[in-house]
Design a protein around this motif. Structure first.
Motif, PDB file in Angstrom:
ATOM      1  N   LEU A  39       0.859  -1.192   0.000  1.00  0.00           N
ATOM      2  CA  LEU A  39       0.000   0.000   0.000  1.00  0.00           C
ATOM      3  C   LEU A  39       0.887   1.231   0.000  1.00  0.00           C
ATOM      4  O   LEU A  39       1.523   1.545   0.998  1.00  0.00           O
ATOM      5  CB  LEU A  39      -0.886   0.020   1.238  1.00  0.00           C
ATOM      6  CG  LEU A  39      -1.960  -1.051   1.327  1.00  0.00           C
ATOM      7  CD1 LEU A  39      -2.745  -0.909   2.617  1.00  0.00           C
ATOM      8  CD2 LEU A  39      -2.902  -0.972   0.125  1.00  0.00           C
ATOM      9  N   LEU A 110      -7.141   5.659  -0.381  1.00  0.00           N
ATOM     10  CA  LEU A 110      -7.196   4.467   0.482  1.00  0.00           C
ATOM     11  C   LEU A 110      -8.163   4.731   1.630  1.00  0.00           C
ATOM     12  O   LEU A 110      -8.136   5.803   2.241  1.00  0.00           O
ATOM     13  CB  LEU A 110      -5.794   4.182   1.059  1.00  0.00           C
ATOM     14  CG  LEU A 110      -5.705   3.063   2.089  1.00  0.00           C
ATOM     15  CD1 LEU A 110      -5.999   1.704   1.453  1.00  0.00           C
ATOM     16  CD2 LEU A 110      -4.311   3.026   2.728  1.00  0.00           C
ATOM     17  N   THR A 143      -8.215   1.977  -3.030  1.00  0.00           N
ATOM     18  CA  THR A 143      -8.287   0.689  -2.320  1.00  0.00           C
ATOM     19  C   THR A 143      -9.055   0.830  -1.007  1.00  0.00           C
ATOM     20  O   THR A 143      -8.904   1.827  -0.305  1.00  0.00           O
ATOM     21  CB  THR A 143      -6.846   0.204  -1.996  1.00  0.00           C
ATOM     22  OG1 THR A 143      -6.131   0.106  -3.223  1.00  0.00           O
ATOM     23  CG2 THR A 143      -6.838  -1.146  -1.312  1.00  0.00           C
ATOM     24  N   VAL A 145      -9.601  -1.419   2.510  1.00  0.00           N
ATOM     25  CA  VAL A 145      -9.190  -2.598   3.292  1.00  0.00           C
ATOM     26  C   VAL A 145     -10.058  -2.655   4.540  1.00  0.00           C
ATOM     27  O   VAL A 145     -10.149  -1.677   5.278  1.00  0.00           O
ATOM     28  CB  VAL A 145      -7.706  -2.512   3.731  1.00  0.00           C
ATOM     29  CG1 VAL A 145      -7.295  -3.804   4.443  1.00  0.00           C
ATOM     30  CG2 VAL A 145      -6.786  -2.237   2.551  1.00  0.00           C
ATOM     31  N   LEU A 224     -16.277  -2.563  -7.205  1.00  0.00           N
ATOM     32  CA  LEU A 224     -14.929  -2.850  -6.680  1.00  0.00           C
ATOM     33  C   LEU A 224     -14.591  -4.320  -6.914  1.00  0.00           C
ATOM     34  O   LEU A 224     -15.481  -5.181  -6.889  1.00  0.00           O
ATOM     35  CB  LEU A 224     -14.856  -2.527  -5.181  1.00  0.00           C
ATOM     36  CG  LEU A 224     -14.626  -1.045  -4.837  1.00  0.00           C
ATOM     37  CD1 LEU A 224     -15.900  -0.239  -4.993  1.00  0.00           C
ATOM     38  CD2 LEU A 224     -14.104  -0.894  -3.410  1.00  0.00           C
ATOM     39  N   SER A 227      -9.446  -7.975  -4.379  1.00  0.00           N
ATOM     40  CA  SER A 227      -8.138  -8.402  -4.883  1.00  0.00           C
ATOM     41  C   SER A 227      -7.420  -9.356  -3.935  1.00  0.00           C
ATOM     42  O   SER A 227      -6.584 -10.142  -4.376  1.00  0.00           O
ATOM     43  CB  SER A 227      -7.259  -7.195  -5.222  1.00  0.00           C
ATOM     44  OG  SER A 227      -7.466  -6.135  -4.348  1.00  0.00           O
ATOM     45  N   VAL A 239      -9.102  -6.968   0.845  1.00  0.00           N
ATOM     46  CA  VAL A 239      -8.626  -5.805   0.088  1.00  0.00           C
ATOM     47  C   VAL A 239      -9.474  -5.684  -1.171  1.00  0.00           C
ATOM     48  O   VAL A 239      -9.582  -6.638  -1.942  1.00  0.00           O
ATOM     49  CB  VAL A 239      -7.145  -5.982  -0.313  1.00  0.00           C
ATOM     50  CG1 VAL A 239      -6.632  -4.738  -1.057  1.00  0.00           C
ATOM     51  CG2 VAL A 239      -6.286  -6.279   0.899  1.00  0.00           C
ATOM     52  N   THR A 241     -10.534  -3.159  -4.599  1.00  0.00           N
ATOM     53  CA  THR A 241      -9.988  -2.060  -5.409  1.00  0.00           C
ATOM     54  C   THR A 241     -11.053  -1.530  -6.357  1.00  0.00           C
ATOM     55  O   THR A 241     -11.758  -2.289  -7.021  1.00  0.00           O
ATOM     56  CB  THR A 241      -8.798  -2.573  -6.250  1.00  0.00           C
ATOM     57  OG1 THR A 241      -7.935  -3.285  -5.379  1.00  0.00           O
ATOM     58  CG2 THR A 241      -8.025  -1.431  -6.884  1.00  0.00           C
ATOM     59  N   LYS A 242     -11.146  -0.207  -6.401  1.00  0.00           N
ATOM     60  CA  LYS A 242     -12.121   0.432  -7.289  1.00  0.00           C
ATOM     61  C   LYS A 242     -11.512   0.549  -8.679  1.00  0.00           C
ATOM     62  O   LYS A 242     -10.324   0.877  -8.814  1.00  0.00           O
ATOM     63  CB  LYS A 242     -12.450   1.828  -6.739  1.00  0.00           C
ATOM     64  CG  LYS A 242     -13.531   2.572  -7.495  1.00  0.00           C
ATOM     65  CD  LYS A 242     -14.013   3.747  -6.637  1.00  0.00           C
ATOM     66  CE  LYS A 242     -14.954   4.653  -7.376  1.00  0.00           C
ATOM     67  NZ  LYS A 242     -15.557   5.667  -6.482  1.00  0.00           N
TER      68      LYS A 242
END
Ligand SMILES: C[S@@+](CC[C@H](N)C(=O)[O-])C[C@H]1O[C@@H](n2cnc3c(N)ncnc32)[C@H](O)[C@@H]1O
Length: 246
Positions: A39, A110, A143, A145, A224, A227, A239, A241-242
């Motif tokens: 990250l 993030l 991202t 999380v 999203l 991942s 995790v 991710t867009k």
């Protein structure tokens, strides 16, 4: 029974870092986790830490170069975070994490909501709404999380409902977990040496039994990708991710 906010304000905050097995250990685990997830911000990229507590995610993220907005409704834990933050780029906000979008003026790259925080929201509708807001707020390519404990795949019974958390010669902390259909009724039991004698303090509150499969479906419906999903020290870490083109 206490509201989550009162539970933290009136019972948990003074011992929270101690029950983590000391702040340093929890901080170091996140240093390693964020390194393994690679990250990294573009210069000055904004990160939001929702339910930041004393900062065991905010600090490593700021050290990795993120400019962090750390939101929590427990001022005592935010005070601890500020004491540790030094010159790091961390702004603390004492507020309900669900209102995070009032405190940002650019899309974060993030967003983290870690350490079993989502389960503290009042119901699954509130979790869905929060997931939708997070998905909308993230920068394209950004991202999210989150990490929660698994309260779904099994139900402890009998003596297994008593979870020893930490003990030393001054205090002993145990959790008693009472599983219901959609929630776990958590009882935190603290024995503390006071004037040479052990005194018991108990506070109880509810945690949601959230299913990562349902949260992940909601994230995917919002565009999203999931991942990574892994289990780290008893916590499921996801995790997401867009898409960069949204
Ligand atoms: C289990 S702790 C996790 C803290 C930190 N992320 C960690 O991993 O140690 C949950 C945190 O979320 C905060 N919290 C729970 N619900 C919240 C809400 N609706 N708004 C703001 N903070 C909340 C609590 O005060 C607490 O600091």
């Amino acid at each position: 029974m206490k509201s989550v906010r009162n539970h933290y304000d009136e019972f948990l905050a003074p011992v929270y870092s101690w029950i983590l097995g000391d702040f340093e250990n929890a901080y170091q685990a996140n240093v390693e986790l964020f390194a393994s997830l690679e990250l990294s911000p573009e210069y000055g990229d904004l990160a939001l830490d929702l339910g930041c507590g004393p900062g065991c995610q905010s600090l490593p993220l700021a050290e990795r170069g993120f400019s962090v907005i750390a939101i929590d409704f427990c001022q005592e834990l935010l005070d601890e975070l500020e004491e540790r933050a030094g010159d790091l780029q961390i702004t603390t906000v004492c507020a309900d994490l669900r209102e995070f979008d009032q405190y940002i003026d650019e899309p974060p790259g993030l967003i983290v909501c870690m350490g079993d925080t989502l389960v503290h929201l009042p119901d699954t509708a509130a979790v869905d709404k929060c997931i939708d807001r997070v998905s909308r707020a993230l920068k394209p390519g950004g991202t999210f999380v989150y990490s929660i404990r698994d309260y779904v795949s099994s139900e402890p019974a009998g003596a297994d409902r008593f979870v020893p958390i930490r003990a030393d010669d001054q205090q002993i902390f145990t959790c008693f977990l009472d599983y219901r259909d959609t929630v776990v009724h958590v009882h935190d039991v603290l024995y503390r040496k006071e004037g040479g004698a052990w005194k018991m303090h108990i506070s109880d509150y509810l945690k949601l039994r959230l299913d990562t499969a349902e949260i992940n479906q909601r994230l995917q419906a919002n565009g999203l990708d999931i991942s990574r999903q892994m289990t780290e020290k008893g916590m499921i870490v996801v995790v997401a991710t867009k898409s960069a083109s949204t």
